[in-house]
Scaffold this motif. Structure first.
Motif, PDB file in Angstrom:
ATOM      1  N   GLY A  83     -14.115  -5.592   4.276  1.00 15.77           N
ATOM      2  CA  GLY A  83     -13.287  -5.929   3.444  1.00 15.77           C
ATOM      3  C   GLY A  83     -12.635  -7.311   3.433  1.00 15.77           C
TER       4      GLY A  83
ATOM      5  N   TYR B 298      -8.181 -13.441  -7.757  1.00 13.12           N
ATOM      6  CA  TYR B 298      -6.790 -12.878  -7.301  1.00 13.12           C
ATOM      7  C   TYR B 298      -6.109 -13.080  -8.755  1.00 13.12           C
TER       8      TYR B 298
ATOM      9  N   TYR C  54       0.815  -1.231   0.075  1.00 11.72           N
ATOM     10  CA  TYR C  54      -0.015  -0.016   0.092  1.00 11.72           C
ATOM     11  C   TYR C  54       0.727   1.245   0.033  1.00 11.72           C
TER      12      TYR C  54
ATOM     13  N   GLU D 223       1.254 -12.306   0.098  1.00 12.02           N
ATOM     14  CA  GLU D 223       0.167 -12.459   0.497  1.00 12.02           C
ATOM     15  C   GLU D 223      -0.333 -13.711   0.769  1.00 12.02           C
TER      16      GLU D 223
ATOM     17  N   ASN E 107      -5.844 -11.655   5.838  1.00  8.81           N
ATOM     18  CA  ASN E 107      -4.313 -11.326   5.560  1.00  8.81           C
ATOM     19  C   ASN E 107      -3.528 -12.037   6.754  1.00  8.81           C
TER      20      ASN E 107
ATOM     21  N   TYR F 291     -13.479  -9.860  -9.031  1.00 12.24           N
ATOM     22  CA  TYR F 291     -13.279  -9.392  -7.588  1.00 12.24           C
ATOM     23  C   TYR F 291     -14.556  -9.323  -6.814  1.00 12.24           C
TER      24      TYR F 291
ATOM     25  N   SER G 239      -4.612 -14.809   1.908  1.00  9.85           N
ATOM     26  CA  SER G 239      -6.073 -14.333   2.364  1.00  9.85           C
ATOM     27  C   SER G 239      -6.664 -15.379   2.517  1.00  9.85           C
TER      28      SER G 239
HETATM   29  C1  AVJ Z   1      -7.481  -5.924   1.457  1.00  5.64           C
HETATM   30  C2  AVJ Z   1      -6.597  -8.321   2.425  1.00  5.64           C
HETATM   31  C3  AVJ Z   1      -8.846  -7.885   1.830  1.00  5.64           C
HETATM   32  O1  AVJ Z   1      -6.999 -10.311   0.605  1.00  5.64           O
HETATM   33  O2  AVJ Z   1      -8.744  -9.821  -0.935  1.00  5.64           O
HETATM   34  C4  AVJ Z   1      -6.863  -7.967  -3.170  1.00  5.64           C
HETATM   35  C5  AVJ Z   1      -6.048  -7.737  -0.684  1.00  5.64           C
HETATM   36  N1  AVJ Z   1      -5.085  -8.845  -2.573  1.00  5.64           N
HETATM   37  N2  AVJ Z   1      -6.258  -8.707  -4.209  1.00  5.64           N
HETATM   38  C6  AVJ Z   1      -7.401  -9.764  -0.160  1.00  5.64           C
HETATM   39  C7  AVJ Z   1      -6.031  -8.019  -2.193  1.00  5.64           C
HETATM   40  C8  AVJ Z   1      -5.128  -9.032  -4.007  1.00  5.64           C
HETATM   41  C9  AVJ Z   1      -7.353  -7.870  -0.146  1.00  5.64           C
HETATM   42  N3  AVJ Z   1      -7.451  -7.467   1.236  1.00  5.64           N
END
Ligand code: AVJ
Length: 314
Positions: free
Chosen positions: A156, A201, A35, A275, A161, A52, A277
């Motif tokens: 959200g 994603y 970010y 990441e 995470n 998404y 999720s």
């Molecule tokens: C902000 C952590 C909820 O995990 O969906 C979106 C970040 N990474 N696309 C998620 C994210 C790739 C998002 N978050």
């Protein structure tokens, strides 16, 4: 602007953390480094992508049940939003909940200050303050903030995470931010088939790929490293055993990355984990809330059971 600049995680600590992550046998970068300003913009673009579904579904749940949610929450609250970003989600809540105060907490200070400036113009009757903080440690709120009637808003599915242990630690810290009359309103992405998750994603337009790759630009600025974005590609896979989407950056050629007093070689195909999720079933998440010190919870979901909004109380 009266921005609270007490950052528990200083620049040098961040540097150490980043270099440590890059130096591990399986390299990793924390998703909080997505970010920078560009990353915030790319994330905003992600939330509008057809694949998404998260943001859109959460918004439709909150819109469909706004009366019920407002009733359950009550008026004149102090809303504390964690990871406020553009403050777009909370704006909608303002109309139904009418809070007395709003504290916008985010790690991205420039983006946050700009969002708060706009919000203050639109809602002059609400006392709105920005707090720059990293949710992986304690959030330091303004000292004069009343303890009563606090609603922590964490939308959200950003809780996704964190792994189980860190999510529990964060829920426990949130519990300590509020009194017995407080509550947590949280968005949680639900477990579903891999194809839907992986598309969300790894979108066709490549916005998520750009978002993932952009972390390398941010890292280059933070630790003066020399990652070349053209040597890396975006990967997103659903790890069914762990019930999480994993994002990685994979080296498409052998490469060396250097920073002041260090370097790392990456062979073709070697990955940096950027990441996780986590995707929950309602039962598992409710159980986590209970472990975090929340006793009562309510849940709202969409007709396809993609996403859940939960209200948890001490
Ligand atoms: C902000 C952590 C909820 O995990 O969906 C979106 C970040 N990474 N696309 C998620 C994210 C790739 C998002 N978050």
């Amino acid at each position: 602007m009266d921005i609270n600049t007490i950052m528990p995680n200083t620049e040098s600590l961040q540097r150490i953390e980043i270099i440590e992550g890059l130096s591990q046998p399986s390299a990793q970068i924390s998703p909080k480094y997505f970010y920078d300003t560009k990353g915030c913009e790319l994330f905003e673009a992600i939330t509008l992508l057809p694949e998404y579904y998260l943001t859109r579904t959460e918004q439709s749940i909150m819109a469909s049940y706004s009366e019920q949610i407002a009733q359950a929450v009550g008026k004149d609250q102090t809303i504390i939003e964690l990871g406020a970003g553009s403050c777009e989600k909370v704006r909608r809540l303002f109309h139904s909940i009418k809070p007395a105060k709003f504290i916008a907490v985010d790690i991205a200070s420039d983006f946050l200050v700009e969002s708060v400036r706009n919000l203050r113009q639109e809602f002059p009757e609400i006392d709105i303050r920005p707090v720059v903080a990293d949710l992986t440690s304690d959030v330091i709120l303004p000292e004069d903030l009343p303890m009563g009637k606090r609603l922590v808003f964490y939308p959200g599915s950003s809780i996704g995470n964190f792994d189980r242990q860190d999510a529990l630690a964060l829920l426990t810290r949130i519990r300590r931010l509020i009194d017995v009359d407080g509550a947590l309103l949280i968005g949680v992405d639900l477990r579903k088939n891999s194809a839907i998750l992986e598309a969300a994603y790894d979108d066709a337009a490549g916005v998520t790929a750009a978002f993932n790759l952009n972390v390398l630009n941010h890292i280059n600025r933070l630790i003066a490293s020399d990652f070349k974005l053209t040597q890396w590609r975006h990967l997103a896979i659903f790890n069914t055993d762990e019930s999480r989407i994993e994002m990685h950056l994979e080296a498409i050629e052998d490469t060396q990355v250097s920073w002041p007093d260090g370097k790392r070689y990456f062979k073709t195909g070697e990955k940096i984990h950027t990441e996780n999720s986590y995707k929950y079933t309602p039962e598992v998440f409710m159980d986590l809330l209970t472990q975090g010190g929340f006793k009562h919870s309510q849940m709202w979901t969409d007709e396809n059971g993609l996403f859940a909004v939960m209200l948890a109380r001490p």
